[in-house]
Design an enzyme around this catalytic site. Structure first.
Site: not given
Ligand code: SF4
Length: 385
Positions: A106, A89, A173, A126, A86, A165, A310, A168
């Site tokens: 992220c 970049e 992909e 990014s 990053e 997550k 987080c 994700e």
């Molecule tokens: Fe995003 Fe909250 Fe998950 Fe961290 S805990 S990745 S800030 S949604």
């Protein structure tokens, strides 16, 4: 182009949540590799009666080993890798005067929001995958090579502070090596439940180290768990990339305090680098409207969905009363910075195992192999969840 993703051996387990992970952990056929997000090590112990924000990376590593993971690696290593990509970049975009401002990528809830609400601005994000996904793809490529393992036998698990997550890791992909970067994601609370179910005495576990080389991290990687952390980590590296000189300061207090939208100007040689740190999607929308209207003056913008970052994610330990949240978030944040200050190496580009990864496998930041494995593209998702 996305190649056909090969079915890993563990697919038979239909892993998707903690109970199924238990089944996979009992398998002798699988090679179980795990990573833990920076925010988990300052909150997990709360589930075992420790005060808010207790910093227990050593006990967490020990618990994961006792659960049956063969390699206890770390998302913080992936965070250092993210900064390498990053940071380079950002410098490239500034040099070329293209696609500025650049937003961090992220936080998958933020990425999802941008894909749904601002598809016309996706080129401002990014192209870096998140630390979770970068770690995962490295485990199944370089990690498989150094451990002489067949990637098809690797179960790549992640312990994360939120359920987005989980979304994700299932994105189509996220399988550039031919295997899914990350196969299963557990939240902090789900990990605590697994530890309890196994009867592990967390409080009395010894402190153990993460496995090397993919569990080695700098202080910059450690601060990703709090709002402003990605920005501070990036600036520690970008300053040196731009000026070719040592950064005069490591701790950047102007990104550490305040909430909502924080802005600053950082002088790096001749360049006046204008940055913003955004917490919460409502605040992100304000900046995105400015970008759309052509009146956004920043070069680099960090966005995290959860207020505070987080450490305040939805999968983190719950509070007995809502009014305890503020104290917990404050304590977790203090622990994150304490962890950084105790580490010998505090800049991502000085992590010797990151340097070795580039020498032995990736080549250079933004190079062919890095681009193939560590970067991604975003798609308009209007009307989708
Ligand atoms: Fe995003 Fe909250 Fe998950 Fe961290 S805990 S990745 S800030 S949604």
């Amino acid at each position: 182009m996305l190649e056909t993703v090969k079915e890993p051996l563990f697919a038979a387990y239909n892993v998707g949540h903690a109970l199924q992970v238990k089944e996979a952990l009992a398998s002798s056929e699988l090679y179980k590799v795990v990573q833990c997000a920076p925010a988990v090590r300052v909150s997990l112990a709360e589930e075992f009666g420790f005060p808010y924000g207790s910093l227990t990376p050593g006990k967490m590593a020990a618990a994961l080993r006792r659960l049956g993971f063969d390699r206890v690696y770390d998302t913080n290593f992936g965070a250092d890798l993210t900064i390498m990509e990053e940071g380079n970049e950002l410098v490239k975009r500034i040099t070329e005067g293209k696609d500025l401002p650049m937003f961090t990528s992220c936080c998958p809830a933020w990425v999802n929001y941008a894909e749904q609400e601002y598809p016309e601005l996706l080129h401002h994000l990014s192209s870096c995958k998140s630390p979770q996904q970068m770690s995962g793809v490295i485990f199944k490529t370089y990690g498989a090579k150094i451990d002489t393992m067949d990637p098809a036998k690797i179960l790549s698990a992640a312990i994360m502070p939120c359920t987005c997550k989980q979304f994700e890791c299932t994105r189509e992909e996220m399988a550039d090596s031919g295997y899914r970067d990350v196969d299963v994601v557990l939240t902090t609370r789900e990990l605590a439940q697994l530890i309890k179910d196994k009867g592990i005495d967390f409080a009395n576990l010894p402190d153990e180290a993460f496995d090397l080389p993919l569990g080695n991290y700098s202080g910059a990687g450690a601060i990703f768990g709090t709002t402003g952390g990605v920005m501070e980590a990036a600036l520690r590296t970008c300053y040196e990339l731009i000026t070719k000189e040592k950064a005069p300061r490591i701790e950047l207090n102007f990104v550490r305090s305040g909430e909502g939208i924080k802005t600053a100007m950082v002088r790096a040689g001749e360049l006046e680098l204008r940055v913003a740190v955004v917490s919460g999607l409502k605040n992100a929308a304000k900046i995105l409207e400015d970008v759309k209207a052509g009146r956004c003056q920043y070069h680099f913008i960090e966005v995290m969905t959860c207020p505070g970052g987080c450490i305040n994610g939805g999968g983190q330990p719950k509070f007995l009363l809502p009014e305890y949240r503020e104290e917990a978030v404050r304590s977790r944040k203090a622990s994150i910075y304490e962890h950084d200050s105790r580490l010998k190496i505090r800049k991502s580009h000085e992590n010797p195992d990151i340097q070795k990864l580039y020498e032995e496998f990736l080549g250079e930041p933004l190079g062919h192999q890095s681009h193939h494995l560590l970067h991604t593209e975003y798609v308009a998702r209007k009307g989708q969840n």
